[in-house]
Design an enzyme around this catalytic site. Structure first.
Site, PDB file in Angstrom:
ATOM      1  CE  LYS A  41      -2.492   1.575   3.609  1.00  0.00           C
ATOM      2  NZ  LYS A  41      -2.393   3.037   3.603  1.00  0.00           N
ATOM      3  CG  ASP A  68      -4.951   4.363   1.556  1.00  0.00           C
ATOM      4  OD1 ASP A  68      -6.101   4.699   1.239  1.00  0.00           O
ATOM      5  OD2 ASP A  68      -4.579   4.212   2.739  1.00  0.00           O
ATOM      6  CE  LYS A  70      -7.350   6.526   4.276  1.00  0.00           C
ATOM      7  NZ  LYS A  70      -5.930   6.155   4.167  1.00  0.00           N
ATOM      8  CG  ASP A  73     -11.749  17.408  -5.553  1.00  0.00           C
ATOM      9  OD1 ASP A  73     -12.646  18.225  -5.849  1.00  0.00           O
ATOM     10  OD2 ASP A  73     -10.564  17.737  -5.404  1.00  0.00           O
ATOM     11  CB  THR A 132      -9.448   2.484  11.785  1.00  0.00           C
ATOM     12  OG1 THR A 132      -8.277   2.899  11.100  1.00  0.00           O
ATOM     13  CG2 THR A 132     -10.183   1.461  10.968  1.00  0.00           C
ATOM     14  NE  ARG A 225       1.263   2.995  13.066  1.00  0.00           N
ATOM     15  CZ  ARG A 225       0.378   3.887  13.517  1.00  0.00           C
ATOM     16  NH1 ARG A 225       0.793   4.878  14.289  1.00  0.00           N
ATOM     17  NH2 ARG A 225      -0.887   3.803  13.185  1.00  0.00           N
TER      18      ARG A 225
HETATM   19  O1  C5P Z   1       0.570   1.326  11.027  1.00  0.00           O
HETATM   20  P1  C5P Z   1      -0.849   0.874  10.890  1.00  0.00           P
HETATM   21  O2  C5P Z   1      -0.990  -0.647  10.864  1.00  0.00           O
HETATM   22  O3  C5P Z   1      -1.784   1.523  11.866  1.00  0.00           O
HETATM   23  O4  C5P Z   1      -1.256   1.373   9.421  1.00  0.00           O
HETATM   24  C1  C5P Z   1      -2.568   1.405   8.953  1.00  0.00           C
HETATM   25  C2  C5P Z   1      -2.582   1.905   7.543  1.00  0.00           C
HETATM   26  O5  C5P Z   1      -3.927   1.854   7.087  1.00  0.00           O
HETATM   27  C3  C5P Z   1      -2.119   3.344   7.372  1.00  0.00           C
HETATM   28  O6  C5P Z   1      -1.409   3.389   6.130  1.00  0.00           O
HETATM   29  C4  C5P Z   1      -3.395   4.161   7.273  1.00  0.00           C
HETATM   30  O7  C5P Z   1      -3.264   5.251   6.402  1.00  0.00           O
HETATM   31  C5  C5P Z   1      -4.359   3.139   6.657  1.00  0.00           C
HETATM   32  N1  C5P Z   1      -5.764   3.340   6.936  1.00  0.00           N
HETATM   33  C6  C5P Z   1      -6.311   3.388   8.218  1.00  0.00           C
HETATM   34  N2  C5P Z   1      -7.650   3.579   8.397  1.00  0.00           N
HETATM   35  C7  C5P Z   1      -8.456   3.700   7.360  1.00  0.00           C
HETATM   36  C8  C5P Z   1      -7.934   3.648   6.066  1.00  0.00           C
HETATM   37  C9  C5P Z   1      -6.584   3.460   5.896  1.00  0.00           C
HETATM   38  O8  C5P Z   1      -5.592   3.241   9.175  1.00  0.00           O
HETATM   39  N3  C5P Z   1      -9.763   3.816   7.550  1.00  0.00           N
END
Ligand code: C5P
Length: 252
Positions: A41, A68, A70, A73, A132, A225
């Site tokens: 991603k 990603d 998002k 617009d 989230t 992470r």
């Molecule tokens: O590091 P972590 O596991 O929290 O990463 C989550 C990834 O998912 C990030 O790249 C974040 O931008 C993405 N994301 C998110 N919540 C969403 C959509 C995408 O955390 N609703």
């Protein structure tokens, strides 16, 4: 990306978030995890830093690219951005469901039918429902009525009705979305954390393990992470793949 989400191979069900600031660190992470991870991603940080160069580099590695951005617009602008992403043959591209029906319909139409854009047959759209990190209080502070469940269900139905491939939601809402939207809609869940939460939940508010997310209906889990910060990212990714496989079995 497979036409139907049920046909997705296991490795493509794990999407590693390359939230890194430069090309070298992103590609280093790809090379360290490629055996286990089939989808990478590219989010706002990396794309803003590096640009389409990262998409070309990932295609050379023969992995699926999940862009990603998002998008949110007016329909005409989103149409142009969807065409541009399709030209790069990205497998998955995100738009915000809260952009509304006309925007979602235009985004999907940009990939469908007689378009002459190369890559349009490869790209699938995902609609982000509620991010989230947003708690119930934060959702109501920005004007969404009902709790997270209502918001997510409403936005997921909107995305499904506009013909999108899938939605992004927290693992806590995966079962609800599956119930509301049926078996065809792809469900993608970030917010994945292990039970012993190391690293901790960071800024994610609604989390679950990869096993729980998949058992409850997620088709693809997005993990950042917990893999990037692991002492051995390849081993962490392999462990998550095992959890995904177990989650798929537990669904039956
Ligand atoms: O590091 P972590 O596991 O929290 O990463 C989550 C990834 O998912 C990030 O790249 C974040 O931008 C993405 N994301 C998110 N919540 C969403 C959509 C995408 O955390 N609703």
């Amino acid at each position: 990306m497979a036409e139907r989400v049920v046909d997705l191979p296991l490795s493509k069900r794990l999407a590693l978030a390359l939230d890194t600031p430069d090309l070298d660190s992103a590609l280093d992470l790809v090379r360290r995890t490629r055996g286990a991870v089939g989808t990478y991603k590219v989010g706002l940080e990396l794309f803003t830093s590096v640009g389409p160069q990262i998409l070309k580099a990932l295609r050379k590695e023969d992995v699926d690219v999940f862009l990603d951005l998002k998008l949110h617009d007016i329909p005409n602008t989103v149409t142009g951005a969807v065409h541009a992403a399709a030209r790069h043959e990205v497998a998955l591209l995100t738009v915000h469901a809260s952009g509304g029906r006309a925007m979602l319909t235009a985004a999907q139409a940009a990939l469908a039918g007689k378009t002459t854009v190369p890559g349009a047959g490869i790209t699938r759209l995902l609609a982000v429902t509620a991010l989230t990190h947003l708690t119930g209080n934060e959702l109501s502070a920005i004007g969404f009525t009902g709790g997270p469940d209502d918001v997510v269900a409403r936005l997921a139905r909107l995305a499904k009705d506009a013909g999108l491939f899938g939605v992004v939601c927290s693992p806590e809402e995966a079962a609800l979305v599956r119930r509301e939207c049926g078996p065809e809609l792809a469900i993608v869940t970030p917010g994945i954390r292990s039970r012993d939460a190391s690293p901790a939940r960071d800024d994610q508010a609604r989390t679950a393990t990869a096993f729980e997310a998949v058992r409850d209906g997620a088709d693809i889990v997005v993990v950042g992470r917990p893999i990037r910060s692991a002492p051995d990212p390849a081993e962490a990714a392999a462990r998550l793949l095992d959890e995904i496989a177990q989650g798929l079995q537990a669904r039956a």
